[in-house]
Motif scaffolding. Structure first.
Motif, PDB file in Angstrom:
ATOM      1  N   LEU A 158     -21.404  22.314  -4.019  1.00 40.37           N
ATOM      2  CA  LEU A 158     -20.149  21.790  -3.456  1.00 40.37           C
ATOM      3  C   LEU A 158     -20.405  20.927  -2.226  1.00 40.37           C
ATOM      4  CD1 LEU A 158     -17.660  24.792  -3.743  1.00 40.37           C
ATOM      5  CD2 LEU A 158     -17.704  22.703  -5.080  1.00 40.37           C
ATOM      6  N   GLU A 159     -21.463  21.278  -1.487  1.00 44.78           N
ATOM      7  CA  GLU A 159     -21.787  20.477  -0.301  1.00 44.78           C
ATOM      8  C   GLU A 159     -22.214  19.068  -0.680  1.00 44.78           C
ATOM      9  OE1 GLU A 159     -24.615  23.016   1.566  1.00 44.78           O
ATOM     10  OE2 GLU A 159     -23.165  23.794   3.016  1.00 44.78           O
ATOM     11  N   LYS A 160     -22.761  18.940  -1.897  1.00 48.40           N
ATOM     12  CA  LYS A 160     -23.244  17.622  -2.312  1.00 48.40           C
ATOM     13  C   LYS A 160     -22.105  16.704  -2.758  1.00 48.40           C
ATOM     14  CE  LYS A 160     -27.832  19.085  -3.547  1.00 48.40           C
ATOM     15  NZ  LYS A 160     -28.124  20.224  -4.422  1.00 48.40           N
ATOM     16  N   LEU A 161     -20.954  17.275  -3.084  1.00 47.60           N
ATOM     17  CA  LEU A 161     -19.836  16.425  -3.501  1.00 47.60           C
ATOM     18  C   LEU A 161     -19.302  15.653  -2.292  1.00 47.60           C
ATOM     19  CD1 LEU A 161     -17.887  18.883  -5.841  1.00 47.60           C
ATOM     20  CD2 LEU A 161     -19.548  17.143  -6.480  1.00 47.60           C
ATOM     21  N   ASN A 162     -18.712  14.504  -2.553  1.00 48.46           N
ATOM     22  CA  ASN A 162     -18.199  13.638  -1.493  1.00 48.46           C
ATOM     23  C   ASN A 162     -17.286  14.407  -0.526  1.00 48.46           C
ATOM     24  OD1 ASN A 162     -16.485  11.703  -0.109  1.00 48.46           O
ATOM     25  ND2 ASN A 162     -17.422  10.197  -1.463  1.00 48.46           N
ATOM     26  N   ALA A 163     -17.613  14.290   0.755  1.00 43.17           N
ATOM     27  CA  ALA A 163     -16.923  15.101   1.761  1.00 43.17           C
ATOM     28  C   ALA A 163     -15.510  14.606   2.037  1.00 43.17           C
ATOM     29  CB  ALA A 163     -17.729  15.137   3.048  1.00 43.17           C
ATOM     30  N   SER A 164     -15.188  13.389   1.607  1.00 42.19           N
ATOM     31  CA  SER A 164     -13.884  12.813   1.970  1.00 42.19           C
ATOM     32  C   SER A 164     -12.804  13.009   0.908  1.00 42.19           C
ATOM     33  CB  SER A 164     -14.034  11.316   2.238  1.00 42.19           C
ATOM     34  OG  SER A 164     -15.042  11.081   3.172  1.00 42.19           O
ATOM     35  N   TRP A 165     -13.141  13.677  -0.196  1.00 46.50           N
ATOM     36  CA  TRP A 165     -12.150  13.821  -1.263  1.00 46.50           C
ATOM     37  C   TRP A 165     -10.874  14.512  -0.802  1.00 46.50           C
ATOM     38  CZ3 TRP A 165     -15.866  15.610  -5.732  1.00 46.50           C
ATOM     39  CH2 TRP A 165     -16.493  14.469  -6.261  1.00 46.50           C
ATOM     40  N   GLU A 166     -11.035  15.612  -0.073  1.00 47.08           N
ATOM     41  CA  GLU A 166      -9.851  16.360   0.339  1.00 47.08           C
ATOM     42  C   GLU A 166      -8.943  15.517   1.221  1.00 47.08           C
ATOM     43  OE1 GLU A 166     -12.795  17.746   0.153  1.00 47.08           O
ATOM     44  OE2 GLU A 166     -12.706  19.895  -0.347  1.00 47.08           O
ATOM     45  N   THR A 167      -9.550  14.812   2.196  1.00 43.53           N
ATOM     46  CA  THR A 167      -8.748  13.987   3.101  1.00 43.53           C
ATOM     47  C   THR A 167      -8.033  12.896   2.316  1.00 43.53           C
ATOM     48  OG1 THR A 167     -10.450  14.348   4.744  1.00 43.53           O
ATOM     49  CG2 THR A 167      -8.834  12.658   5.222  1.00 43.53           C
ATOM     50  N   THR A 168      -8.785  12.219   1.453  1.00 44.33           N
ATOM     51  CA  THR A 168      -8.210  11.141   0.653  1.00 44.33           C
ATOM     52  C   THR A 168      -7.039  11.649  -0.191  1.00 44.33           C
ATOM     53  OG1 THR A 168     -10.406  10.180   0.538  1.00 44.33           O
ATOM     54  CG2 THR A 168      -8.789   9.350  -1.009  1.00 44.33           C
ATOM     55  N   ALA A 169      -7.267  12.787  -0.866  1.00 40.34           N
ATOM     56  CA  ALA A 169      -6.229  13.315  -1.746  1.00 40.34           C
ATOM     57  C   ALA A 169      -5.030  13.797  -0.936  1.00 40.34           C
ATOM     58  CB  ALA A 169      -6.794  14.453  -2.590  1.00 40.34           C
ATOM     59  N   ARG A 170      -5.307  14.342   0.251  1.00 38.94           N
ATOM     60  CA  ARG A 170      -4.207  14.840   1.065  1.00 38.94           C
ATOM     61  C   ARG A 170      -3.340  13.673   1.532  1.00 38.94           C
ATOM     62  NH1 ARG A 170      -5.613  18.127   6.350  1.00 38.94           N
ATOM     63  NH2 ARG A 170      -3.598  17.986   7.382  1.00 38.94           N
ATOM     64  N   LEU A 171      -3.988  12.551   1.857  1.00 44.66           N
ATOM     65  CA  LEU A 171      -3.238  11.367   2.262  1.00 44.66           C
ATOM     66  C   LEU A 171      -2.392  10.835   1.116  1.00 44.66           C
ATOM     67  CD1 LEU A 171      -5.927   9.591   4.403  1.00 44.66           C
ATOM     68  CD2 LEU A 171      -3.700  10.403   5.208  1.00 44.66           C
ATOM     69  N   MET A 172      -2.760  11.203  -0.108  1.00 46.65           N
ATOM     70  CA  MET A 172      -1.961  10.785  -1.249  1.00 46.65           C
ATOM     71  C   MET A 172      -1.042  11.891  -1.720  1.00 46.65           C
ATOM     72  SD  MET A 172      -4.455   8.204  -3.246  1.00 46.65           S
ATOM     73  CE  MET A 172      -5.811   9.291  -3.399  1.00 46.65           C
ATOM     74  N   GLY A 173      -0.805  12.847  -0.852  1.00 50.77           N
ATOM     75  CA  GLY A 173       0.223  13.843  -1.105  1.00 50.77           C
ATOM     76  C   GLY A 173      -0.230  15.129  -1.760  1.00 50.77           C
ATOM     77  N   ASP A 174      -1.531  15.303  -1.969  1.00 50.42           N
ATOM     78  CA  ASP A 174      -2.006  16.543  -2.582  1.00 50.42           C
ATOM     79  C   ASP A 174      -1.994  17.700  -1.598  1.00 50.42           C
ATOM     80  OD1 ASP A 174      -2.497  15.701  -5.097  1.00 50.42           O
ATOM     81  OD2 ASP A 174      -4.674  15.958  -5.030  1.00 50.42           O
ATOM     82  N   SER A 175      -1.697  18.889  -2.101  1.00 53.78           N
ATOM     83  CA  SER A 175      -1.985  20.087  -1.320  1.00 53.78           C
ATOM     84  C   SER A 175      -3.450  20.429  -1.585  1.00 53.78           C
ATOM     85  CB  SER A 175      -1.096  21.244  -1.769  1.00 53.78           C
ATOM     86  OG  SER A 175      -1.380  21.553  -3.113  1.00 53.78           O
ATOM     87  N   TRP A 176      -4.004  21.331  -0.779  1.00 53.25           N
ATOM     88  CA  TRP A 176      -5.418  21.694  -0.957  1.00 53.25           C
ATOM     89  C   TRP A 176      -5.671  22.240  -2.357  1.00 53.25           C
ATOM     90  CZ3 TRP A 176      -8.220  26.441  -1.420  1.00 53.25           C
ATOM     91  CH2 TRP A 176      -9.594  26.312  -1.226  1.00 53.25           C
ATOM     92  N   LEU A 177      -4.767  23.103  -2.806  1.00 53.32           N
ATOM     93  CA  LEU A 177      -4.955  23.700  -4.131  1.00 53.32           C
ATOM     94  C   LEU A 177      -4.923  22.661  -5.234  1.00 53.32           C
ATOM     95  CD1 LEU A 177      -3.036  27.096  -4.190  1.00 53.32           C
ATOM     96  CD2 LEU A 177      -5.477  26.687  -4.484  1.00 53.32           C
ATOM     97  N   LYS A 178      -4.012  21.691  -5.111  1.00 55.32           N
ATOM     98  CA  LYS A 178      -3.939  20.625  -6.112  1.00 55.32           C
ATOM     99  C   LYS A 178      -5.250  19.865  -6.163  1.00 55.32           C
ATOM    100  CE  LYS A 178       0.921  19.288  -6.522  1.00 55.32           C
ATOM    101  NZ  LYS A 178       1.915  18.301  -6.049  1.00 55.32           N
ATOM    102  N   THR A 179      -5.801  19.553  -5.001  1.00 54.90           N
ATOM    103  CA  THR A 179      -7.068  18.823  -4.963  1.00 54.90           C
ATOM    104  C   THR A 179      -8.173  19.644  -5.606  1.00 54.90           C
ATOM    105  OG1 THR A 179      -6.344  17.886  -2.870  1.00 54.90           O
ATOM    106  CG2 THR A 179      -8.624  17.523  -3.470  1.00 54.90           C
TER     107      THR A 179
END
Lengths: 254, 543
Positions: free
Chosen positions: B434-455
């Motif tokens: 999981l550490e190797k996956l892109n670190a910015s996905w959560e922030t990006t998805a959250r800016l597009m309206g995702d909750s953490w669980l959705k992401t």
């Protein structure tokens, strides 16, 4: 208008940002220019809302948004590594935000964006099939679908080469103009900053060394650092390139 | 401003905190208390009694010496196939086969190893028969070492192979250009970067051998070991839970020490910035020698297991050697045995499913950037602790803690025990992936309206599925083969295969023991195969 007033931030004992005061007018492109460790990423994170400043105030259109959480500020960002979702294709990435806010862009607007960024033929491709420039444009499209009130770009050109760089620059300018979109770019490259933006903010060890139009920075550098590092770098580049065109024959003759 | 909601990360932390509180901390405290708390309050009489006998020292010493010898032999032997896979020009497919065959014994329970060795090298053993004489006396030190080496070789190979894969082989070219001799190049560019891994391999096989019960159960003979002592104290003819607890603590100490040592050593691992692919120098002699040596090692290991496929298929080994399937059909129509197999499947499947979920949830909190990341130290610590606790000790602790509660004699207690016992490796596997996956996905998805669980559902999980499947298979295989903890917890109602094998030993029912072992092996192979197939189909779809 975005205004930052007296922003300060430290991590542990390290003062990362001190006395940050500036404002950005609507529709302006500004660049935050600094070397690594200058505090530019922290400043970006504070504007975006990832990081809370220790003190100071952020105002957007006169509203205090210092404590407003990231997703409610209505700003958006394209990260340096694009953060595209590899399990989705280019099109699914672009319209990702519509799953949560279906009405934020009309289908026509989405199609216009796709054409504006020249992505029509790449829509069904997987992320790993895209080139660097195409990834950058998909990430831009994905962000613009959300109609951000401010667009933040983190080192948008550093992963791209030569000609692609110039064409993305052009796209960024075009987008800012067309949508009257306030755009804040973070970069370590003086050439990028000065050739792309209306105003450039030079950041050094946590303070603003100069915040002015590119023209002013070139002709009236305010600080030793600005002269020493920024201008010298550009001058070396210029003379190297000029030497290529003018002195090329002389060199080969030697 | 939004109201302060309880975030899913906090829920995960609370839930896993409670889980490990009840099923790790409580049992360990219980066992410690039991060892120092008698009918008259706090006392050290159990330890005193234990040491008064004198033979506990002998048991401890035997365990340490035999395990240490096994650790050295294992590490040396494991180096050879690992070297063949990473540093020779042997054909790629052959390398894959070498790696797969070296790891094959992992799919069988250690208790089977013991019986397989008896039937191979014992007085009536098949290898003894072929050679015409018995080469070693298997009941005792030699047998134990052979068993431990077979048991820990795959793990040692995995460790060394993994590090070798991450050694930048370009340094070999640099070393040779600088004029080093072949030996010096070998020492400087292969051995030096491996030193800490070799040490880890030794300690790991030492600890595994030291705490294993399956092999001594069959082969200890008259040798007094800590693990057999613990078993006898708890489930022998005169059970003494207090003394048993004291023995458990004795077993726990070297184990804790070892794991702490390993986590220190891992810090000294040389990290290369990048791994360059180079063409290894042509050297046919080296390739042949490494290939043949690896082949011999594999052959020796696998030869121990051929009996499993022979004994149950002949009339009566070694007297009536006519081939027959009557034993096998008998076993397959035996309801009790088939029930035991079904039980094992249930336990392994639920362990894998729930274990994977828990590991995934914990790794999500600790590996991904976010406001809760600093709490990630909690699962990290749990992982380190679970890694130090031998299965036998955990089993004894569960036995003492949940005796008389509603959990006694349930599948739940077996599953929980397995999950806690095997938490560490899959957790670290999941976290690093999981550490190797892109670190910015959560922030990006959250800016597009995702909750953490959705992401997590839409983005993180689809990209982590390969590791999730690996974690699932790790839990499943280990739940199928584990002996040490579950022998204390399986009851007549919840009997599983490995515990049943232990029981069948009393009746010398080796046909059944080996057929059940084959069942375990083929089930594990089937599950691994299915997971591979599933992953391959997904890969194809993605392309």
């Amino acid at each position: 208008m975005l205004e930052l007033k007296n922003i300060e931030k430290s991590f542990g004992n390290v003062n990362v940002l001190r006395h940050i005061n500036f404002s950005v007018d609507d529709g302006e492109i500004i660049s935050i220019l600094g070397s690594s460790g200058s505090g530019k990423t922290t400043l970006l994170n504070i504007i975006l809302g990832i990081t809370q400043p220790d003190c100071g105030e952020i105002r957007f259109n006169t509203h205090d948004i210092t404590k407003v959480p990231m997703e409610e500020r209505g700003f958006n960002i394209v990260f340096q590594d694009y953060a595209l979702f590899p399990n989705l294709n280019a099109y699914e990435n672009i319209v990702y935000g519509l799953r949560n806010k279906p009405d934020i862009s009309t289908p026509d607007e989405v199609q216009d964006l796709i054409d504006l960024l020249g992505l029509r033929e790449h829509l069904n491709k997987n992320i790993e099939q895209l080139s660097g420039g195409q990834k950058q444009r998909v990430a831009l499209a994905r962000t613009l679908v959300m109609k951000p009130r401010i667009l933040l770009l983190d080192e948008p050109l550093s992963a791209l080469d030569g000609v692609i760089k110039e064409s993305i620059k052009e796209k960024i300018r075009q987008i800012a103009k067309e949508f009257h979109l306030t755009t804040i770019i973070v970069t370590h490259d003086p050439e990028e900053a000065l050739s792309l933006s209306d105003k450039v903010m030079i950041l050094g060890s946590g303070t603003i060394l100069q915040y002015a139009k590119p023209d002013e920075i070139i002709h009236a550098p305010k600080d030793g650092f600005v002269t020493e590092f920024i201008l010298r770098q550009l001058e070396i580049k210029r003379s190297n390139i000029l030497a290529l065109f003018d002195g090329g024959e002389v060199r080969t003759a030697v | 401003m939004s109201k302060k909601k309880i975030s899913p990360q906090i829920v995960i932390l609370l839930f896993s905190g409670l889980l490990f509180g009840f099923f790790l901390l409580l049992p360990m405290v219980t066992i410690l208390a039991k060892s120092v708390y008698g009918s008259d309050g706090v006392t050290f009489e159990f330890y005193a009694n234990l040491f008064a006998g004198g033979n506990i020292f002998q048991a401890f010493l035997n365990s340490v010496l035999i395990s240490a010898a096994s650790g050295i032999i294992t590490t040396v032997l494991a180096f050879i196939p690992a070297y063949a896979v990473n540093y020779t020009n042997i054909h790629k497919r052959l390398k894959k086969i070498i790696a797969a065959l070296v790891m094959l014994p992992m799919l069988l329970p250690t208790i089977t190893y013991g019986f397989a060795i008896i039937y191979s090298l014992g007085k009536q053993g098949i290898i003894t028969k072929i050679l015409g004489r018995q080469i070693v006396d298997i009941y005792g030190t030699a047998g134990l070492i052979i068993g431990y080496v077979i048991y820990t070789l795959p793990i040692s190979f995995m460790l060394i192979n993994n590090t070798m894969g991450y050694i930048d082989k370009k340094f070999m070219i640099v070393s040779r250009i600088m004029g080093d001799s072949t030996l010096k190049t070998f020492v400087n560019t292969v051995i030096t970067p491996l030193i800490s891994t070799l040490a880890v391999s030794f300690i790991q096989s030492f600890t595994l051998s030291f705490t294993d019960y399956g092999i001594p159960a069959a082969l200890a003979g008259n040798i007094n070991l800590l693990s057999t002592r613990l078993y006898n104290e708890m489930l022998g003819s005169l059970p003494d839970f207090n003394t048993g607890s004291a023995v458990s603590i004795l077993m726990l100490l070297p184990s804790v020490l070892s794991i702490l040592l390993i986590s220190c050593l891992n810090r000294y691992n040389i990290r290369y910035n990048k791994i360059s692919v180079i063409e290894l120098t042509k050297n046919r002699v080296r390739d042949w020698i490494c290939g043949i040596l690896s082949g011999i090692i594999i052959l020796l290991v696998l030869s121990m297991f051929t009996v499993i496929f022979l004994v149950p298929f002949v009339e009566q080994y070694p007297y009536k050697m006519q081939l027959t399937v009557s034993h096998v059909t008998e076993i397959f129509t035996d309801h009790t045995l088939m029930n035991v197999y079904r039980n094992s499947l249930i336990v392994a499947f639920l362990t894998a499913l729930l274990g994977s979920l828990l590991v995934y949830a914990c790794a999500l909190v600790s590996a991904r950037r976010g406001e809760h990341r600093h709490y990630g130290k909690i699962p990290d610590t749990v992982s380190l602790i679970t890694n130090t606790i031998p299965g036998m000790v955990l089993g004894v602790a569960y036995l003492l803690t949940f005796r008389g509660t509603f959990l006694q004699n349930t599948f739940a207690v077996l599953i929980l025990c397995n999950i806690v016992h095997y938490f560490s490796s899959p957790y670290l596997m999941m976290k690093s992936s999981l550490e190797k996956l892109n670190a910015s996905w959560e922030t990006t998805a959250r800016l597009m309206g995702d909750s953490w669980l959705k992401t997590v559902v839409r983005i993180i999980t689809p990209n982590a599925i390969a590791t999730l499947l690996e974690v699932f298979s790790y839990f499943f295989v280990n739940a199928m083969v584990t002996v040490s903890a579950v022998i204390f917890l399986a009851s007549t109602k919840t009997m599983i295969i490995t515990a049943k094998i232990k029981e069948l030993q009393h009746f010398a029912n080796f046909n059944e023991i080996f057929v059940l072992s084959i069942l375990i092996l083929s089930t594990n192979l089937a599950v691994k195969g299915l997971i591979r197939l599933f992953a391959a189909i997904r890969m194809k779809k993605g392309k």
